[in-house]
Design a protein around this motif. Structure first.
Motif: not given
Length: 575
Positions: A184, A187-188, A195, A202, A397, A425, A434
């Motif tokens: 995860a 990817l951020v 993401a 993020p 998100d 992710a 998150t």
């Protein structure tokens, strides 16, 4: 056992042996140098979380180091606080100030964020110099007491306590990136837009990392103040930040062990080069430059590339219960850019289990419409509802986690990530949210991710071909278990066999009750797939009907393809 023979654990073992040698045979100066390196290592471990893991280029880590040092000088030196009270305060104060400083700049990215944090660092430096009654001004604060070391000799005891704190800090950092948090964070760091579309936030993750990094830096600054027994404005100057950045980059920005190794090298290399006399600084600079050229991924990152990879679990599938189905309703969506209406009053209803094709000429607003529904763009007017949930003002998100997932027109695999990492992710966002510290073990996540990759036609253990990247992007979207799937040209770049497999897959997804909105330029593929087709012209819905009804509509034929056959000619790919 094999994991213990990888570069990071071996570096940890080498550091322990180094400490043992210095403890037994080292001079007081060498022990002092190791203790100062421990203070730098704590600052670097925190920055590795922020810059190396979350991908935020902050220039305030050195300022947080200075805040911790001044907190030790004021609380431990002037006010006489004991270490058990003063050290926690030296951690919490920079964390509090970092949270206050980050709040107004959290939406900034790239060099804008870096410049904003540089402003915070400049402010700390000005306070250190000008607030003489508090900080001692240019003269600083002297007479800071040494750390109590439970009866051990001062030099060796302080070194052991300091490196004990480094060990605890390294353990915390490793815990924060454990399990699914690793993919995860990758990817951020690599692609914040992707993401967000994968259900990760993020901004929130980077805010947490910024505050945590400040705590690490504050503890390091406090330790240095106790070792030197003095704190002056030099600790708030920009070279401290440059040194911290060099430690993380040279050691390996993605590795906690790399941060520790970088701190040791930056701390000891000048001493090793002092026999060169007046030219040792030039040799030091050349040495750092050579490290960057020879190991651009850092020392640990470079070693990892030549190490045999640990095989990941590639069996099994998710046993998560399916998400309830719901209809997607768009009502009066509008979006303009500079007075040009890209989407103009679009209203559509996408029922569960339906495949709706969306076609239109270049510039008609197809991708803009998907961006509005998925939250990457905010509509000027109109509503987006999934069942009873309103989504038009939600972040990307939140929309993804609510059940609306999307693929992208240009599919690409972020640097240093495999398709398995990419899907994992998204599973983290779906299952654990998150936040740092909230995740599930990596094994079950890899098993579920491998099952999704196989479903779209990708071997999890194979290196993906160009066409497979688009399928991997669909698997990433499916990891969110969406009620609605928005696909932007999913068949682009696929060969005939892959398109046939994709068509079978999309029909199976619709049969499970998912609603699919498919933008596609391959008319033969789309017309044989979609239950209905919507035609978008100049931002407006010109026609909605079955494939045969759309083909027969004279207005659509004239506006979209002139007199050509709608089922035979490819559509434009720009939106």
């Amino acid at each position: 056992m094999k994991d213990l023979l990888r570069p990071a654990p071996l570096i940890g073992l080498a550091v322990i042996l180094w400490l043992a040698v210095v403890l037994i045979a080292g001079s007081g100066y060498e022990q002092r140098l190791m203790t100062l390196s421990a203070a730098s290592a704590l600052m670097a471990i925190g920055y590795q979380l922020l810059f190396g893991q979350a991908g935020a280029l902050s220039l305030a880590q050195g300022a947080c180091f200075a805040i911790g040092a001044y907190a030790a000088g004021i609380l431990g030196g002037r006010l006489g606080w004991p270490a058990w009270a003063e050290l926690p305060a030296s951690v919490l104060l920079p964390m509090l100030l970092a949270a206050l400083a980050h709040a107004p700049v959290r939406r900034l990215g790239g060099h804008y964020f870096a410049l904003a944090t540089l402003g915070f660092a400049v402010l700390v430096r000005l306070v250190a110099v000008d607030a003489q009654s508090l900080t001692g001004g240019a003269n600083g604060l002297a007479g800071i007491p040494p750390l109590q070391t439970l009866g051990l000799p001062r030099g060796s005891g302080t070194m052991l306590v300091s490196w004990g704190l480094v060990g605890l800090g390294a353990g915390l950092a490793l815990w924060l990136k454990r399990g699914g948090n690793g993919p995860a964070l990758a990817l951020v760091r690599a692609d914040p837009v992707l993401a967000r579309a994968s259900g990760l936030d993020p901004g929130r993750i980077r805010a947490q990392a910024f505050v945590l990094a400040a705590g690490f830096a504050g503890l390091g600054g406090a330790l240095q103040a106790h070792v030197l027994r003095l704190v002056s404005p030099e600790v708030a100057e920009f070279p401290v930040m440059v040194g911290c950045l060099a430690m993380v980059v040279i050691g390996g920005r993605g590795s906690v062990a790399g941060a520790v190794l970088g701190a040791l090298l930056i701390g000891h290399l000048p001493e090793w080069l002092r026999p060169l006399g007046a030219s040792y600084r030039i040799a030091y600079g050349i040495g750092l430059f050579a490290c960057l050229l020879a190991a651009p991924a850092g020392l640990v990152g470079t070693l990892e590339r030549f190490w045999p990879a640990c095989p990941a679990a590639t069996a099994g599938a998710s046993d998560r219960p399916p998400r309830p189905v719901a209809a997607l309703e768009l009502a009066g969506l509008e979006k303009s850019y500079g007075g040009v209406a890209a989407v103009n009053g679009v209203s559509l209803v996408l029922q569960p289990g339906e495949i709706l094709g969306l076609i239109g000429p270049n510039g008609s607003g197809k991708t803009t419409l998907i961006n509005l529904v998925s939250g990457l763009d905010r509509p000027d007017r109109g509503t987006v509802r999934l069942g009873d949930v309103s989504l038009e003002t939600a972040s990307p998100d939140r929309i993804a986690r609510a059940g609306v997932a999307r693929s992208f027109q240009t599919a690409a695999l972020p640097d240093e990530m495999t398709p398995l990492d990419l899907v994992t992710a998204a599973l983290v966002a779906r299952d654990a949210g998150t936040s740092f510290g909230r995740t599930v073990p990596l094994g079950p996540l890899h098993q579920a991710a491998a099952g999704l990759l196989r479903r779209v036609g990708i071997d999890p253990a194979a290196k993906p071909a160009a066409g497979a990247l688009r399928l991997a992007d669909i698997a990433r979207a499916l990891a969110l278990d969406p009620a609605v799937l928005l696909l932007d040209e999913p068949a682009a770049g696929l060969d005939a066999a892959e398109r046939a497999h994709l068509g079978t897959l999309l029909r199976a997804l619709a049969a499970e009750g998912r609603a699919l909105l498919v933008v596609e330029h391959d008319m033969a593929f789309l017309m044989g797939l979609a239950d209905r087709v919507a035609v978008l012209i100049d931002g407006r819905i010109a026609r909605v009907g079955t494939a045969d009804e759309v083909r027969a509509d004279p207005l659509v034929r004239a506006a979209y393809l002139g007199t050509a056959s709608l089922g035979a000619a490819p559509m434009g790919r720009g939106t």
